[in-house]
Design a protein around this motif. Structure first.
Motif, short mmCIF file in Angstrom:
data_model
loop_
_atom_site.label_atom_id
_atom_site.label_comp_id
_atom_site.label_asym_id
_atom_site.label_seq_id
_atom_site.Cartn_x
_atom_site.Cartn_y
_atom_site.Cartn_z
N MET A 127 11.91 -0.95 -5.99
CA MET A 127 11.20 -0.02 -5.88
C MET A 127 9.85 -0.77 -6.05
SD MET A 127 13.16 2.96 -7.97
CE MET A 127 13.18 4.25 -7.79
N VAL A 128 9.45 -1.33 -6.96
CA VAL A 128 8.40 -2.32 -7.76
C VAL A 128 8.06 -2.71 -6.25
CG1 VAL A 128 7.64 -4.44 -8.81
CG2 VAL A 128 8.93 -2.43 -9.73
N ILE A 129 8.58 -3.49 -5.53
CA ILE A 129 7.85 -4.01 -3.88
C ILE A 129 8.51 -2.89 -2.54
CG2 ILE A 129 7.92 -5.68 -2.82
CD1 ILE A 129 7.43 -7.85 -5.76
N PRO A 130 7.98 -2.33 -2.33
CA PRO A 130 8.63 -1.03 -1.54
C PRO A 130 8.68 -2.31 0.02
CG PRO A 130 6.93 0.17 -2.04
CD PRO A 130 6.90 -0.93 -3.36
N GLY A 163 5.87 -11.41 -16.35
CA GLY A 163 6.88 -11.28 -14.99
C GLY A 163 5.79 -9.43 -15.03
N VAL A 164 6.16 -9.40 -13.97
CA VAL A 164 5.41 -7.27 -13.95
C VAL A 164 6.75 -6.64 -14.37
CG1 VAL A 164 5.53 -5.73 -12.38
CG2 VAL A 164 4.88 -8.08 -11.38
N ILE A 165 8.40 -7.21 -14.46
CA ILE A 165 9.35 -5.89 -14.31
C ILE A 165 9.70 -5.96 -16.03
CG2 ILE A 165 12.24 -5.55 -14.72
CD1 ILE A 165 11.67 -6.39 -11.12
N PRO A 166 9.56 -7.38 -16.85
CA PRO A 166 9.38 -6.93 -17.54
C PRO A 166 8.34 -6.51 -18.47
CG PRO A 166 10.14 -9.93 -17.36
CD PRO A 166 9.93 -8.70 -16.14
N ASN A 167 7.24 -6.70 -17.68
CA ASN A 167 5.95 -5.76 -18.40
C ASN A 167 6.20 -4.38 -18.04
OD1 ASN A 167 3.49 -4.30 -17.09
ND2 ASN A 167 2.70 -5.64 -19.09
N ILE A 174 3.72 -1.79 -6.69
CA ILE A 174 2.66 -0.58 -6.33
C ILE A 174 2.55 -0.76 -7.74
CG2 ILE A 174 3.59 -0.27 -3.65
CD1 ILE A 174 5.45 1.63 -4.95
N ALA A 175 3.29 -0.82 -8.25
CA ALA A 175 4.02 -0.18 -9.98
C ALA A 175 2.53 -0.09 -10.89
CB ALA A 175 5.15 -0.99 -10.76
#
Length: 143
Positions: free
Chosen positions: A1-4, A89-93, A16-17
């Motif tokens: 979902m973060v990189i569709p 990192g994008v997801i931990p952020n 896109i987040a």
């Protein structure tokens, strides 16, 4: 979902987040951190995500695991500052900000990029397959 759309590059807005999206145009804090990561780990920001080696994509998504790199930040007044810090990192952020915010709006916006694994989803997998562990922190599956 973060990189569709994995056919896009990071420079084309693959992430896109929230603040990660359009950050490249605004030269934001997040984009400057990503640019520092790209420089340190030779990540081609113009290469489609599908063509980036998995370990480089994982660096973008999950960070450097505490390993510091040189960060050069340029502020609004063009003042530069340099420091050493790990890339989160994008997801931990997103996960950290989701857990720490008192804003329901921010929690809702970040929640758009998260999914919970509920009953029936992944039940044939071992529990450790549903979680990414970096150091002593656990990050739950995102799309």
């Amino acid at each position: 979902m973060v990189i569709p759309d994995k056919s896009k590059s990071l420079n084309e807005g693959a992430i896109i987040a929230m603040e990660w999206n359009n950050a490249r145009y605004e030269g934001t804090y997040y984009w400057q951190q990503l640019a520092a990561l790209a420089k340190a780990y030779d990540i081609d920001l113009d290469l489609p995500i599908t063509q980036l080696p998995k370990e480089k994509t994982n660096l973008v998504l999950y960070g450097t695991g505490g390993k510091s790199l040189n960060m050069v930040m340029t502020g609004r007044n063009e003042r530069k500052s340099t420091y050493r810090a790990p890339f989160e990192g994008v997801i931990p952020n997103l996960e950290r900000r989701y857990n720490e915010t008192s804003s329901e709006f921010i929690r809702t916006k970040i929640g758009e990029y998260m999914t919970e694994i509920g009953p029936g989803r992944g039940k044939r997998l071992e529990p450790e397959s549903l979680v990414v562990t970096i150091g002593d922190k656990k990050y739950y599956r995102y799309h």
